[in-house]
Design a protein around this motif. Sequence first.
Motif, short mmCIF file in Angstrom:
data_model
loop_
_atom_site.label_atom_id
_atom_site.label_comp_id
_atom_site.label_asym_id
_atom_site.label_seq_id
_atom_site.Cartn_x
_atom_site.Cartn_y
_atom_site.Cartn_z
N PHE A 1 70.74 17.01 9.37
CA PHE A 1 69.51 16.91 10.14
C PHE A 1 69.80 16.42 11.55
O PHE A 1 69.31 16.95 12.53
CB PHE A 1 68.54 15.95 9.44
CG PHE A 1 67.30 15.66 10.23
CD1 PHE A 1 66.40 16.66 10.53
CD2 PHE A 1 67.05 14.38 10.70
CE1 PHE A 1 65.25 16.39 11.26
CE2 PHE A 1 65.91 14.11 11.43
CZ PHE A 1 65.02 15.11 11.72
N LEU B 1 64.79 33.12 7.75
CA LEU B 1 64.17 31.84 8.05
C LEU B 1 62.73 32.04 8.54
O LEU B 1 61.83 31.27 8.18
CB LEU B 1 65.00 31.10 9.11
CG LEU B 1 64.83 29.59 9.17
CD1 LEU B 1 65.14 28.95 7.84
CD2 LEU B 1 65.73 29.01 10.26
N LEU C 1 61.95 17.87 6.73
CA LEU C 1 62.78 17.55 7.89
C LEU C 1 63.15 18.81 8.66
O LEU C 1 63.21 18.80 9.89
CB LEU C 1 64.07 16.83 7.45
CG LEU C 1 63.91 15.39 6.98
CD1 LEU C 1 65.25 14.82 6.53
CD2 LEU C 1 63.33 14.53 8.10
N MET C 2 63.39 19.91 7.91
CA MET C 2 63.78 21.16 8.55
C MET C 2 62.64 21.65 9.46
O MET C 2 62.86 21.97 10.62
CB MET C 2 64.10 22.19 7.46
CG MET C 2 64.66 23.49 7.94
SD MET C 2 63.41 24.75 8.02
CE MET C 2 63.26 25.20 6.31
N ILE C 3 61.41 21.66 8.93
CA ILE C 3 60.27 22.09 9.74
C ILE C 3 60.10 21.14 10.93
O ILE C 3 59.89 21.57 12.07
CB ILE C 3 58.98 22.12 8.90
CG1 ILE C 3 59.13 23.13 7.76
CG2 ILE C 3 57.77 22.50 9.75
CD1 ILE C 3 57.96 23.16 6.81
N PHE C 4 60.26 19.84 10.68
CA PHE C 4 60.12 18.85 11.73
C PHE C 4 61.12 19.09 12.86
O PHE C 4 60.77 19.12 14.04
CB PHE C 4 60.34 17.44 11.14
CG PHE C 4 60.23 16.34 12.14
CD1 PHE C 4 59.00 15.96 12.65
CD2 PHE C 4 61.38 15.68 12.60
CE1 PHE C 4 58.90 14.95 13.59
CE2 PHE C 4 61.29 14.67 13.53
CZ PHE C 4 60.05 14.29 14.03
N LYS C 5 62.36 19.31 12.48
CA LYS C 5 63.40 19.50 13.50
C LYS C 5 63.12 20.75 14.34
O LYS C 5 63.22 20.72 15.57
CB LYS C 5 64.77 19.62 12.82
CG LYS C 5 65.89 19.76 13.82
CD LYS C 5 67.24 19.62 13.18
CE LYS C 5 68.30 19.59 14.28
NZ LYS C 5 69.63 19.39 13.76
N LEU C 6 62.74 21.84 13.67
CA LEU C 6 62.46 23.08 14.40
C LEU C 6 61.26 22.89 15.33
O LEU C 6 61.23 23.40 16.45
CB LEU C 6 62.19 24.22 13.42
CG LEU C 6 63.40 24.72 12.65
CD1 LEU C 6 62.97 25.73 11.60
CD2 LEU C 6 64.42 25.35 13.58
N LEU D 1 60.46 26.48 16.64
CA LEU D 1 59.55 27.01 15.63
C LEU D 1 58.82 28.26 16.11
O LEU D 1 58.67 29.23 15.37
CB LEU D 1 58.54 25.92 15.23
CG LEU D 1 57.84 26.08 13.90
CD1 LEU D 1 58.83 26.25 12.77
CD2 LEU D 1 56.94 24.91 13.61
N GLY E 1 67.98 26.05 8.80
CA GLY E 1 67.08 25.43 9.77
C GLY E 1 67.76 24.32 10.54
O GLY E 1 67.45 24.08 11.70
N PHE E 2 68.71 23.65 9.88
CA PHE E 2 69.39 22.56 10.56
C PHE E 2 70.45 23.04 11.54
O PHE E 2 70.67 22.41 12.57
CB PHE E 2 70.06 21.62 9.53
CG PHE E 2 69.08 20.72 8.84
CD1 PHE E 2 67.81 20.53 9.35
CD2 PHE E 2 69.44 20.04 7.69
CE1 PHE E 2 66.90 19.70 8.71
CE2 PHE E 2 68.55 19.20 7.04
CZ PHE E 2 67.28 19.03 7.55
#
Lengths: 336, 250
Positions: A23, A50, B19-24, B30, B90-91
Amino acid sequence: MLLKRYTGNLLLLILLFLLLAFFFLGDVFIPKAIDFSDYPMLHSVFVVFLGLFLESIPFLFLGAIASSFIQLFISEEIIQRMIPKRPLTAIFAAVAAALIIPVCECAIIPVVRRLIQKGVPVHAGVVLLVTAPILNVIVFGSTYYAFQNNPSILYGRIILCVLTAIIAGLFIHIFSTKDVVKEDKVELVQGHEHDIQSSKWTSFIDHTSQEFFMVGRYFIIGALFASVFQVFMDRSVMADIGQAPIKGTALMMGIAFVLSLCSSADAFVAASFSHSFLPGSILGFLVFGPMLDLKNVLIMMSCFKRSFVVTYVLLIFAVVFSLCLIAGGLISKGGF
Amino acid sequence: MKRFFIQRLEGLLLLGLGLMIFKLYVSGYLTKLIAPKMVPYALAALFAFLVISLLRMKKQKQGEQYCDCGSNGESSVLKYGLFFLPILLGFILTDFTLSGEVLAKRGMAKQQAQMVSSYDSGKHANGERISVTDDNYFEVLDDLLNNLDTIEGKEIEISGFIYREDTFTKKQMAISRLSMSCCVVDATLYGYMVNGNVEGMKTNDWYTITGTLKKGSYKGEPVPVIDLKESKKIKAPEEAYLYENVQIIQ
């Protein structure tokens, strides 16, 4: 026993650590180690995958929530009372319900499965599966905008969808058995009455999470296949076959199946085909795609017995195909 | 015991998805994957994932909830392992553009009147100099297509990336944009054919070009074509996509 418990927790800790490491640092180190620009096709598959995943995941989750809600809070008696006894009335009631329910294909499948388990007749369930993705305002709107020059596509899409639902519903009512739902192994709470209110909420969370992961992994497999097709399929080659009504319709339905677009977006893609294909073939794309595609079929596999899925796929294909040929003939004669 | 492990693993995966959605979202990537109108749904999912993840991680009172009827020992690695794929992607991904080869397989969209809000026909085609922006992109395209016969010699300024197909000659390219309506899966390529001295311009690089319009053809369809006058290399914009906005209630 104690040791086993520790290894389990240790494994989870390691996973958590890895997750956080990726992360915070994943985009710093990995792109240096693996240069994706060396594999442009693979990179594009990942990007498309994705995108498909992020677009659908909120709705998959919504489906899981709705399904768990029905499972825990709506009793079989209520459903029995709400469903009309006569099959034809039930079919029309299901069409009306589909108009009201604002969900599309990812969310509806687990919900229908739960409804069938709760005693909704299979033919009504099938009608919901067929109509829910097409009969909603967003899909009407995008189809209208994409085909402003050619409103018969919009009307055709709606009419063919309802006709398919009625024919498929009647067929299932006459021929099919009742036993179509795959029994889930992870059914923990059913049959164990937890009378405390708080534990009902805990089981709601449990159900939602389990349902999500069960449907989700089939969805991931379907989305991966769809992304591969998205990236490797050469769309310009197919334009040559477009003017033959039978071949063209079959081809467009096949394309809709493998591309696995969301029903609210597929009209724009269909519009980009509209110069090289006949209206009947475009209708095949627009009607068949939302009802069945790669990711859908895999989600259905997670919810229904294989024999039912096969029957459903063949039935829907045959009905939509013949209706599109008839509609195509009518449109080209100007009789719409 | 096993259930407990699975339950926490699910919690962990939900945390990862969140976390993946948050990071993007925070890094602005996004909207390169899904259209702005889909972002609220993704954020709602992010919220739901985090809440449920916390509830799943919480230690359950032993013996109260769990009856062993759900003992699913079979290959949970395989069942849950699949979810690490989107999380990791995503990361680690930082480049979300589709490669030129992929776009060439799709071809440029056969242009036609689409999602164009009302505007005065001929507004752009009859003006002296046409300047194409993100906001009027589809309007201009539609207007030019409807007035193909009167646009000859008009000056146009437009930005986009260079796109080529195998059948293009050395003097041909297209200046194009990608649009999406829901997510990158339905990305559609729009563009104008450009004739002129274009050999030095690399595919996929972004340019602002000026030129004069004339009527030409692409794959047998009549389309507006630009004769290149000047070109200037630019940086790829933050908002690389055009978003098709379907407004039902206005």
